[in-house]
Write an enzyme that holds these catalytic residues in place. Sequence first.
Site, short mmCIF file in Angstrom:
data_model
loop_
_atom_site.label_atom_id
_atom_site.label_comp_id
_atom_site.label_asym_id
_atom_site.label_seq_id
_atom_site.Cartn_x
_atom_site.Cartn_y
_atom_site.Cartn_z
N LYS A 101 -7.65 1.44 -2.45
CA LYS A 101 -7.15 0.89 -1.18
C LYS A 101 -7.21 1.92 -0.04
CE LYS A 101 -4.87 -1.51 1.85
NZ LYS A 101 -5.55 -2.52 2.63
N THR B 76 0.87 -1.19 0.00
CA THR B 76 0.00 0.00 0.00
C THR B 76 0.90 1.22 0.00
OG1 THR B 76 -1.65 -1.19 1.30
CG2 THR B 76 -1.86 1.20 1.19
N LYS C 77 0.17 5.19 8.44
CA LYS C 77 0.71 5.51 7.10
C LYS C 77 -0.42 5.59 6.07
CE LYS C 77 1.48 2.26 4.49
NZ LYS C 77 1.76 1.09 3.67
P1 NAD Z 1 5.61 -6.24 7.40
O1 NAD Z 1 6.37 -5.13 7.99
O2 NAD Z 1 5.16 -7.40 8.24
O3 NAD Z 1 6.44 -6.87 6.14
C1 NAD Z 1 7.22 -6.10 5.27
C2 NAD Z 1 8.43 -6.94 4.90
O4 NAD Z 1 9.17 -6.25 3.89
C3 NAD Z 1 9.39 -7.17 6.07
O5 NAD Z 1 9.60 -8.57 6.25
C4 NAD Z 1 10.68 -6.45 5.64
O6 NAD Z 1 11.85 -7.09 6.08
C5 NAD Z 1 10.54 -6.52 4.13
N1 NAD Z 1 11.34 -5.52 3.42
C6 NAD Z 1 11.38 -4.19 3.59
N2 NAD Z 1 12.24 -3.62 2.70
C7 NAD Z 1 12.71 -4.64 1.93
C8 NAD Z 1 13.61 -4.71 0.85
N3 NAD Z 1 14.21 -3.63 0.34
N4 NAD Z 1 13.87 -5.93 0.31
C9 NAD Z 1 13.30 -7.04 0.81
N5 NAD Z 1 12.43 -7.03 1.85
C10 NAD Z 1 12.14 -5.85 2.40
O7 NAD Z 1 4.33 -5.58 6.67
P2 NAD Z 1 2.97 -6.29 6.19
O8 NAD Z 1 1.98 -6.24 7.29
O9 NAD Z 1 3.31 -7.58 5.53
O10 NAD Z 1 2.47 -5.21 5.12
C11 NAD Z 1 3.09 -5.09 3.84
C12 NAD Z 1 2.26 -4.12 3.02
O11 NAD Z 1 0.91 -4.61 2.92
C13 NAD Z 1 2.17 -2.70 3.61
O12 NAD Z 1 2.20 -1.75 2.58
C14 NAD Z 1 0.81 -2.71 4.31
O13 NAD Z 1 0.27 -1.41 4.41
C15 NAD Z 1 0.01 -3.63 3.39
N6 NAD Z 1 -1.11 -4.34 4.02
C16 NAD Z 1 -0.98 -4.98 5.21
C17 NAD Z 1 -2.08 -5.64 5.76
C18 NAD Z 1 -1.98 -6.37 7.09
O14 NAD Z 1 -3.05 -6.76 7.63
N7 NAD Z 1 -0.78 -6.57 7.65
C19 NAD Z 1 -3.29 -5.70 5.07
C20 NAD Z 1 -3.37 -5.09 3.83
C21 NAD Z 1 -2.28 -4.41 3.29
#
Ligand code: NAD
Length: 295
Positions: A171, A96, A246
């Site tokens: 979104k 997102t 965010k």
């Molecule tokens: P998270 O922080 O659990 O996971 C993000 C991952 O990205 C981490 O494991 C981190 O190490 C990795 N990362 C960051 N920079 C990187 C790079 N340069 N190379 C490789 N890996 C890298 O976050 P999440 O909850 O999985 O959310 C991810 C996205 O999905 C966000 O944008 C969030 O807003 C969106 N989202 C989350 C949810 C939810 O319920 N958690 C629901 C819908 C959307």
Amino acid sequence: MANIAFIGLGNMGGPMASNLLKSGHQVAVFDLFPEAVAKLVSEGASTADKVSECVKDAEFIVSMLPAGKHVEGLYIGDDGLINYIKPGSLVIDSSTIDKGTVIKVSTELANKDINFVDAPVSGGVGGAQAGTLSFMVGGNVADFNLAKPILENMGKNIFHAGSHGAGQVAKVCNNMLLAVLMSGTAEALQLGMDNGLDAEVLSDIMLQSSGRNWTLEVYNPCPGVMENVPSSNDYNGGFMTNLMAKDLGLAMDTAVQSQSSTPMGALARNLFALHAGQGNGSKDFSSIIKMFKKT
Ligand code: NAD
């Protein structure tokens, strides 16, 4: 079966990559956390020391990163993947992020004949695990049609929202509404409890009444009312307050650009920003209910 690179194996990306593997695809994975990579490798994924190695044979590159700066850095930053992805491949970014970053990254990739769709998701960690996410896709029709069968391995509702960035607009509208619903539900539940009602009883009543909403159905913010939700796990896992804050910032930026009025969204943004600033940023967003609890 397709050759897919999956980057970002966090709360959402981990189970999404796992579902691609279960569907029989060849998946090369990468994350900054070695533990997250090791889990997927134990399920059959391949990996490499460098992310550039993971994408070199991929027809599809899926990314699930925290915010716009991570997506921009990964694809078009110093030594970005733009230098390694095969021309003709399709990047599916499910993070997102802001529409501006989508336009910037997709335009630069297009100059190298690399296709792009923004495909943010709704459905939470439960939806990612069950493969029932909703995807809101922005991009041209041909790329949407290419992405759809891959997304169907991870989700059950795949929407074409419009051109590049339209998925992100859909979104942030959805998440702004979710934040309003979660804070309103938390406020109502706490009001009931302050007046002697049991949280489970009140939740049942509102679920069968006009206050019914998604948070009451599958994501109750009161500990002990539901099993397998973050509130019953000390608000760990799930969707971090920092990420909700965010997304609400992105919704406010979008509203400023279109000169739209979003008073409920503005209040929700302030509530979640305050809650994050009080040390709850890494806790699930349903922990907002603590803000309403009298001490
Ligand atoms: P998270 O922080 O659990 O996971 C993000 C991952 O990205 C981490 O494991 C981190 O190490 C990795 N990362 C960051 N920079 C990187 C790079 N340069 N190379 C490789 N890996 C890298 O976050 P999440 O909850 O999985 O959310 C991810 C996205 O999905 C966000 O944008 C969030 O807003 C969106 N989202 C989350 C949810 C939810 O319920 N958690 C629901 C819908 C959307």
